[in-house]
Structures are given as structure tokens and as C-alpha cells.
Design an enzyme around this catalytic site. Sequence first.
Site, PDB file in Angstrom:
ATOM      1  N   ASP A   1      -5.177   0.446   4.838  1.00 38.11           N
ATOM      2  CA  ASP A   1      -4.346   1.336   4.034  1.00 38.11           C
ATOM      3  C   ASP A   1      -4.439   2.759   4.564  1.00 38.11           C
ATOM      4  O   ASP A   1      -5.475   3.405   4.453  1.00 38.11           O
ATOM      5  CB  ASP A   1      -4.817   1.277   2.570  1.00 38.11           C
ATOM      6  CG  ASP A   1      -3.924   2.067   1.635  1.00 38.11           C
ATOM      7  OD1 ASP A   1      -2.921   2.645   2.110  1.00 38.11           O
ATOM      8  OD2 ASP A   1      -4.223   2.108   0.424  1.00 38.11           O
TER       9      ASP A   1
ATOM     10  N   MET B   1      -7.520   3.795  -7.556  1.00 32.90           N
ATOM     11  CA  MET B   1      -8.337   4.904  -7.049  1.00 32.90           C
ATOM     12  C   MET B   1      -8.738   5.740  -8.251  1.00 32.90           C
ATOM     13  O   MET B   1      -8.292   6.874  -8.438  1.00 32.90           O
ATOM     14  CB  MET B   1      -7.530   5.749  -6.064  1.00 32.90           C
ATOM     15  CG  MET B   1      -6.979   4.977  -4.890  1.00 32.90           C
ATOM     16  SD  MET B   1      -6.230   6.139  -3.722  1.00 32.90           S
ATOM     17  CE  MET B   1      -5.308   5.013  -2.699  1.00 32.90           C
TER      18      MET B   1
ATOM     19  N   SER C   1       3.883   0.552   0.712  1.00 31.13           N
ATOM     20  CA  SER C   1       3.228   1.324  -0.341  1.00 31.13           C
ATOM     21  C   SER C   1       4.258   2.136  -1.108  1.00 31.13           C
ATOM     22  O   SER C   1       4.902   3.030  -0.554  1.00 31.13           O
ATOM     23  CB  SER C   1       2.181   2.259   0.271  1.00 31.13           C
ATOM     24  OG  SER C   1       1.698   3.131  -0.719  1.00 31.13           O
TER      25      SER C   1
ATOM     26  N   ASP D   1      -0.495   2.244  -5.620  1.00 27.24           N
ATOM     27  CA  ASP D   1      -1.685   3.093  -5.741  1.00 27.24           C
ATOM     28  C   ASP D   1      -1.727   3.758  -7.108  1.00 27.24           C
ATOM     29  O   ASP D   1      -0.800   4.471  -7.481  1.00 27.24           O
ATOM     30  CB  ASP D   1      -1.666   4.195  -4.670  1.00 27.24           C
ATOM     31  CG  ASP D   1      -1.888   3.629  -3.280  1.00 27.24           C
ATOM     32  OD1 ASP D   1      -2.883   2.915  -3.090  1.00 27.24           O
ATOM     33  OD2 ASP D   1      -1.067   3.905  -2.393  1.00 27.24           O
TER      34      ASP D   1
ATOM     35  N   HIS E   1      -3.960  -1.039  -6.313  1.00 27.00           N
ATOM     36  CA  HIS E   1      -5.141  -0.370  -5.752  1.00 27.00           C
ATOM     37  C   HIS E   1      -5.545   0.748  -6.715  1.00 27.00           C
ATOM     38  O   HIS E   1      -4.842   1.749  -6.836  1.00 27.00           O
ATOM     39  CB  HIS E   1      -4.764   0.159  -4.368  1.00 27.00           C
ATOM     40  CG  HIS E   1      -5.833   0.922  -3.674  1.00 27.00           C
ATOM     41  ND1 HIS E   1      -5.599   1.593  -2.498  1.00 27.00           N
ATOM     42  CD2 HIS E   1      -7.138   1.143  -3.969  1.00 27.00           C
ATOM     43  CE1 HIS E   1      -6.722   2.187  -2.100  1.00 27.00           C
ATOM     44  NE2 HIS E   1      -7.658   1.929  -2.991  1.00 27.00           N
TER      45      HIS E   1
ATOM     46  N   HIS F   1       2.489  -2.712  -2.523  1.00 22.68           N
ATOM     47  CA  HIS F   1       1.198  -2.029  -2.685  1.00 22.68           C
ATOM     48  C   HIS F   1       1.400  -0.846  -3.632  1.00 22.68           C
ATOM     49  O   HIS F   1       2.252   0.015  -3.392  1.00 22.68           O
ATOM     50  CB  HIS F   1       0.676  -1.538  -1.328  1.00 22.68           C
ATOM     51  CG  HIS F   1      -0.712  -0.974  -1.390  1.00 22.68           C
ATOM     52  ND1 HIS F   1      -1.827  -1.775  -1.415  1.00 22.68           N
ATOM     53  CD2 HIS F   1      -1.157   0.305  -1.451  1.00 22.68           C
ATOM     54  CE1 HIS F   1      -2.915  -1.013  -1.475  1.00 22.68           C
ATOM     55  NE2 HIS F   1      -2.521   0.258  -1.513  1.00 22.68           N
TER      56      HIS F   1
ATOM     57  N   MET G   1      -3.796   6.470  -9.171  1.00 23.97           N
ATOM     58  CA  MET G   1      -4.764   7.561  -8.973  1.00 23.97           C
ATOM     59  C   MET G   1      -4.923   8.352 -10.264  1.00 23.97           C
ATOM     60  O   MET G   1      -3.953   8.558 -10.988  1.00 23.97           O
ATOM     61  CB  MET G   1      -4.272   8.504  -7.876  1.00 23.97           C
ATOM     62  CG  MET G   1      -3.901   7.822  -6.589  1.00 23.97           C
ATOM     63  SD  MET G   1      -3.293   9.039  -5.401  1.00 23.97           S
ATOM     64  CE  MET G   1      -2.762   7.949  -4.081  1.00 23.97           C
TER      65      MET G   1
ATOM     66  N   MET H   1      -9.846   1.943   3.922  1.00 21.41           N
ATOM     67  CA  MET H   1      -9.052   3.177   3.928  1.00 21.41           C
ATOM     68  C   MET H   1      -9.112   3.785   5.326  1.00 21.41           C
ATOM     69  O   MET H   1     -10.188   4.149   5.808  1.00 21.41           O
ATOM     70  CB  MET H   1      -9.595   4.176   2.899  1.00 21.41           C
ATOM     71  CG  MET H   1      -9.481   3.717   1.438  1.00 21.41           C
ATOM     72  SD  MET H   1      -7.783   3.331   0.935  1.00 21.41           S
ATOM     73  CE  MET H   1      -6.964   4.922   1.202  1.00 21.41           C
TER      74      MET H   1
END
Length: 219
Positions: free
Chosen positions: A176, A69, A9, A36, A67, A34, A38, A138
Site C-alpha cells: 500500500d 489506520m 484505493s 482507508d 484498512h 481498498h 483514518m 506500508m
Amino acid sequence: MDKKRVAPSLLAADFANLQRDIEMVNQSNADWFHIDVMDGVFVPNISFGMPVVKAIAAHAEKTLDVHLMIVDPDRYIKAFADLGANNLTVHLEACTHLHRTLQAIKAEGMAAGVALNPHTNINLLEDVINDIDLVCIMSVNPGFGGQSFIENTYDKVKALKELINRKNAHTLIEIDGGVSDKNAKQLTDAGADVLVAGSFVFNSKDSIKTIAELKDIIN
């Protein structure tokens, strides 16, 4: 038996040396990146935006596992496809019309993922599991790296695996949050296919060696 995958990540990478850390992952035994994204609304943190994802995509030589979020992810599906995302995961909790969102992701040529927060029951996926390429469970509360692992995750993985088998789906299970050498084998034994590892990889003295050891544990 399919090989189990490791996805470092980049949230845990050194942002001042991001290219160096991307090259490290390229050279390692890792399978995916990976990433993220956000928005500070769906989760209480803000991370990568589009320009950073574009910069990562320019250097990454492996699958980009993005991913989201964020609230209202449908607005950005095409944008992330254009940036080079291979997998696009949205949160069940952020999608009013999940089936439509999954179809939109696939229409852009990406694998469609659904992420579940720790409190969300996997039974909510019963009607769409055959449309999902990847379920991201998660195992910490989303928003920040470096949190400790939620123990209920093992039961959740087993229940999800049972649902996938019962429906003859081909969905991968991704974990994750809080993944390390302490729980990796137990997670893959429970049915996980992809382990996202952030702090455990990037905070180690030798990240390439740590990734190789993690792969050895689970394969």
C-alpha cells in the site's frame, strides 16, 4: 499460481463523484476496493467514516478491503463487519493484544489483516503469522495519498515471504503506497499478492485501461 490482485484505493477517488468512481472499479479488471479509514490520531489525517463506507458498500460489487489506520480498532470490528467489510486490516502498532484482535475479526466472518508501518520489522509477526490472512506493508508513511515509494519495501516483502513459507502460512502480502507500473512487477516478483493503487489509477486519463495494464504487468 494464484492470480495477483489489484485493489484501487478510494482515498484517491473524486469524493464529489464517488459513485461514478465506484462504478468504474466495478466495471474494471480490479479485484478489490481498498478503503482507508483514518482517525486523525493514529495518522495525521481524517478520511472516510462509517456513513461513507456504508455508501460505498451499497454500490461496490467486489471485495471490500478495509484498512483501519486508527487507535483502538477493537471498538469498531463489529461495526465494520455490519457495514459489509470483507477484509479488515488493523495496524500492528495500534494493537496491544494483536492475537485477540485477529480472533475478533475472524469471529465476525471477515478476513483478518495486519498493516505494518515502514519502520516496523516483519519479525514481529513471527508468532501470529498463521493467524493472519493478509499483511499490508506500508510502502509510504501512512496518512496521505500520493507519496513516493520507499525502496526498502522490496527487501521487506522478500523477508515476509520467507517467513510465510517457513511457517507454512497462507497469508497474502499486500503493498500500500506509491504503487505504479514502474514498481508493480518488481513487487510481485518479490512475493507481493495484492497491489493497492490510488493516485496511479484515479489520476490517469483512462482508469479502466490503467487497471487492465497493471494487471497485465503482474500476471
